[in-house]
Structure formats: structure tokens, C-alpha cells
Design a protein around this motif. Structure first.
Motif, PDB file in Angstrom:
ATOM      1  N   THR A  45       0.865  -0.907   0.043  1.00 42.85           N
ATOM      2  CA  THR A  45      -0.525  -0.371  -0.084  1.00 42.85           C
ATOM      3  C   THR A  45       0.674   1.251   0.176  1.00 42.85           C
ATOM      4  O   THR A  45       0.413   1.803  -0.894  1.00 42.85           O
ATOM      5  CB  THR A  45      -1.188  -0.252   1.099  1.00 42.85           C
ATOM      6  OG1 THR A  45      -1.956  -1.400   0.832  1.00 42.85           O
ATOM      7  CG2 THR A  45      -1.784   1.333   1.417  1.00 42.85           C
ATOM      8  N   GLN A  88      -7.890   0.496  -0.107  1.00 40.98           N
ATOM      9  CA  GLN A  88      -7.894  -0.347   0.353  1.00 40.98           C
ATOM     10  C   GLN A  88      -8.796  -0.596   1.394  1.00 40.98           C
ATOM     11  O   GLN A  88     -10.345  -1.271   1.532  1.00 40.98           O
ATOM     12  CB  GLN A  88      -6.854  -0.667   1.323  1.00 40.98           C
ATOM     13  CG  GLN A  88      -6.590  -1.985   1.658  1.00 40.98           C
ATOM     14  CD  GLN A  88      -5.524  -2.625   2.536  1.00 40.98           C
ATOM     15  OE1 GLN A  88      -4.424  -1.851   2.733  1.00 40.98           O
ATOM     16  NE2 GLN A  88      -5.558  -3.540   2.673  1.00 40.98           N
ATOM     17  N   ASP A 173      -5.254  -1.920  -5.274  1.00 38.57           N
ATOM     18  CA  ASP A 173      -5.513  -1.931  -3.679  1.00 38.57           C
ATOM     19  C   ASP A 173      -5.997  -3.050  -3.017  1.00 38.57           C
ATOM     20  O   ASP A 173      -6.933  -3.422  -2.873  1.00 38.57           O
ATOM     21  CB  ASP A 173      -4.754  -0.709  -2.873  1.00 38.57           C
ATOM     22  CG  ASP A 173      -4.074  -1.205  -2.132  1.00 38.57           C
ATOM     23  OD1 ASP A 173      -3.909  -2.607  -0.887  1.00 38.57           O
ATOM     24  OD2 ASP A 173      -3.720  -0.546  -0.168  1.00 38.57           O
ATOM     25  N   GLU A 174      -5.663  -4.466  -3.216  1.00 42.92           N
ATOM     26  CA  GLU A 174      -6.321  -5.903  -2.574  1.00 42.92           C
ATOM     27  C   GLU A 174      -8.343  -5.521  -2.695  1.00 42.92           C
ATOM     28  O   GLU A 174      -9.575  -5.797  -2.189  1.00 42.92           O
ATOM     29  CB  GLU A 174      -6.445  -5.512  -1.065  1.00 42.92           C
ATOM     30  CG  GLU A 174      -5.313  -5.876  -0.646  1.00 42.92           C
ATOM     31  CD  GLU A 174      -4.462  -6.237   0.301  1.00 42.92           C
ATOM     32  OE1 GLU A 174      -6.108  -7.000   0.893  1.00 42.92           O
ATOM     33  OE2 GLU A 174      -3.074  -6.540   0.919  1.00 42.92           O
TER      34      GLU A 174
HETATM   35 MG   LIG Z   1      -1.805  -3.044   2.135  1.00 44.97          MG
END
Ligand SMILES: [Mg+2]
Ligand SMILES: Nc1ncnc2c1ncn2[C@@H]1O[C@H](COP(=O)(O)OP(=O)(O)O)[C@@H](O)[C@H]1O
Length: 255
Positions: A45, A88, A173-174
Motif C-alpha cells: 500500500t 484498500q 489495492d486489494e
Molecule cells: Mg496494504
């Protein structure tokens, strides 16, 4: 030679005494889905935060988009330059429609963008409709996010990033966090379709199954350092990867 969209050289991020990203040099090729993996706390991140200009006081190094140095530019100008990202933890607005969720995200937060939107409002509206169509969300545009499946909600999140500007690379991000195995597979398929339509993406995920299944090439960070890069086949059998994920099976059937 492959066509590089995003290139970082010696990218480093320090938080006080902690080096969260350490001298990372990596690239993302045009029209490819590049994976960025690594255990929790590896700096994934933070890497995206630094690339997209959110850590100006903590980072150093070089970030290039299409060969142009952009390191040090503020985040909103980087968004204009074609870096789109998801967060995220960002949630959707649940009490407005899918279309409105994209509409809100499509309003460019720059003077230039605001002026353009003021004089050519239909251009922005067209972008919203095109993005809905691109992601197969047109039929769901008037629904509220609570009426969607978890996977569809995640796709709306991707749409919010895509609609913001003329995207050169989308940094996710994820994006599949919280999805079950079936939804993750479906979501991965949607990402593949976007790549098939010419989009370039960087996908962060700690679900090795997803990354190994959908990415063209994968970079791995451990303790902020780039440990290895390779194709899914190369990553699958890599001892460094297996060591980093010890206790988790490194195969594509692992959700
Ligand atoms: Mg992360
Ligand atoms: N704003 C911050 N201040 C201090 N330390 C941070 C900050 N953001 C992240 N870190 C630290 O940097 C390291 C990398 O974090 P992060 O990039 O979130 O990892 P990942 O996304 O790979 O799980 C962790 O040790 C984390 O605690």
C-alpha cells in the motif's frame, strides 16, 4: 522490448526510522495485468501511496509514466496524468445509485477539470455511461450498492477509479478483499476482460490464487524490498515466495 507504462527506480519511503519501501525498481507493461504481492506489512500500500503522490514528505526516487518523470507532482495532477487508484478501505455510498457512485467519482478535483466539466458537462456524463458499459454495470446502474453481490460492489469500486480521468494505469489495492472463492474468481475474470480491452493494471493482493491466475507478471515485496519478479509459473516455484508465504500453500486453488 516491452512497452513500459509505469516505471519506478529506487523508490524509497521512510516513516521515521522505518523504511517501508526500500529502493524499489519495477515496471508495469502496457496492456498487462501486473501483480504486486507480499506478506502483510511488506509495503504494498505504501508503494502505491508513494507512486500516486500521497507521501511527498516521506518518499524519494523516480516515478515515470510513459517515460516522463512525475515524481514530486501532487496527487491530483498525477491522477490527471493517468494514474488511477482504488483505496484498500474505501466503501461505496450505499444510499445512492451505482450510477451516482460513478458520477461523484468522475468530477475531477482540479481547476482545469472543473472548468472542463462546467463547459462540457455531457463529456463527463458520457464517461460515466461508458464506464458502466465497460464493466457490464449498465443494467445495475439505477440500483443501490446494497442490492448488489459483493463481487459487483467491488467492480463498482473499480469503476469509480476508472471514471476519474483518462486512465493510463489502474492501481488496485486489494480490490477482492472480503470476497469468497467464487466471487474472487468472477472478479478476477472481470479484471482479465478489462486487460483484454487494452487496460493496464497493477493488482495488489495477498490472495496468491487470484494473482497467480490472472496476472501476466508478478513482483514480490518483502520488508519493503523487491525480492523477485516473474511470470506466474516462475513465481509459483520460487523458493523466496514459498518462504515468504510459509504456512500458506502457494497454488492457484488456494482462496
Ligand atoms: Mg496494504
Ligand atoms: N503512515 C504511516 N506511518 C508509519 N508507518 C507506516 C505508515 N503507513 C504504513 N506504515 C508501516 O509501513 C509498513 C508497510 O505497510 P503497508 O504499506 O501498509 O503494507 P502492506 O500494504 O504490504 O500490508 C508497515 O510496517 C506499516 O506499519
Amino acid at each position: 522490448m516491452s512497452d513500459t507504462v509505469l516505471y519506478t527506480e529506487g523508490l524509497t519511503v521512510r516513516f521515521g526510522g522505518l523504511t517501508a519501501v526500500n529502493n524499489v525498481t519495477l515496471d508495469c507493461n502496457r496492456g498487462e495485468l501486473t501483480g504486486l504481492i507480499g506478506p502483510n506489512g511488506a509495503g504494498k500500500t505504501t508503494f502505491v501511496d508513494a507512486v500516486t503522490g500521497f507521501l511527498p514528505d516521506n518518499s524519494s526516487g523516480s516515478v515515470q509514466i510513459d517515460g516522463t518523470e512525475v515524481f514530486g507532482r501532487p496527487a491530483h495532477l498525477l491522477a490527471h496524468a493517468g494514474l488511477s487508484r482504488t483505496w484498500q478501505t474505501l466503501e461505496l455510498f450505499d444510499d445512492i445509485s451505482v450510477r451516482s457512485n460513478l458520477d461523484v467519482a468522475s468530477r475531477l478535483l482540479t481547476v482545469r477539470g472543473a472548468v472542463r466539466d462546467f463547459f462540457r458537462p455531457t463529456e463527463r456524463e458520457d464517461r460515466v455511461e461508458e464506464t458502466l458499459a465497460l464493466l457490464g454495470l449498465t443494467e445495475l446502474a439505477n440500483r443501490q450498492p446494497v442490492e448488489l453481490s459483493q463481487g459487483q460492489r467491488k467492480l463498482v469500486g473499480v469503476g469509480r477509479a476508472l471514471v476519474a480521468s483518462s486512465t493510463k494505469i489502474l492501481l488496485l489495492d486489494e480490490p477482492a478483499a472480503g470476497l469468497d472463492k467464487t466471487e474472487t474468481a468472477w472478479f478476477g475474470q472481470q479484471l482479465r476482460e478489462l486487460v483484454g480491452k487494452g487496460y493496464t493494471m497493477l493488482l495488489i493482493d495477498h490472495d496468491m490464487g487470484l494473482v497467480l491466475n490472472v496476472c501476466d507478471r508478478i513482483h514480490m515485496l518483502v520488508f519493503g524490498e523487491l525480492v523477485t519478479s516473474g511470470t506466474p509459473e516462475e513465481i509459483r516455484g520460487n523458493p523466496d515466495v514459498i518462504a515468504a508465504y510459509l504456512g500458506h500453500s502457494v497454488d492457484s486453488s488456494n482462496g
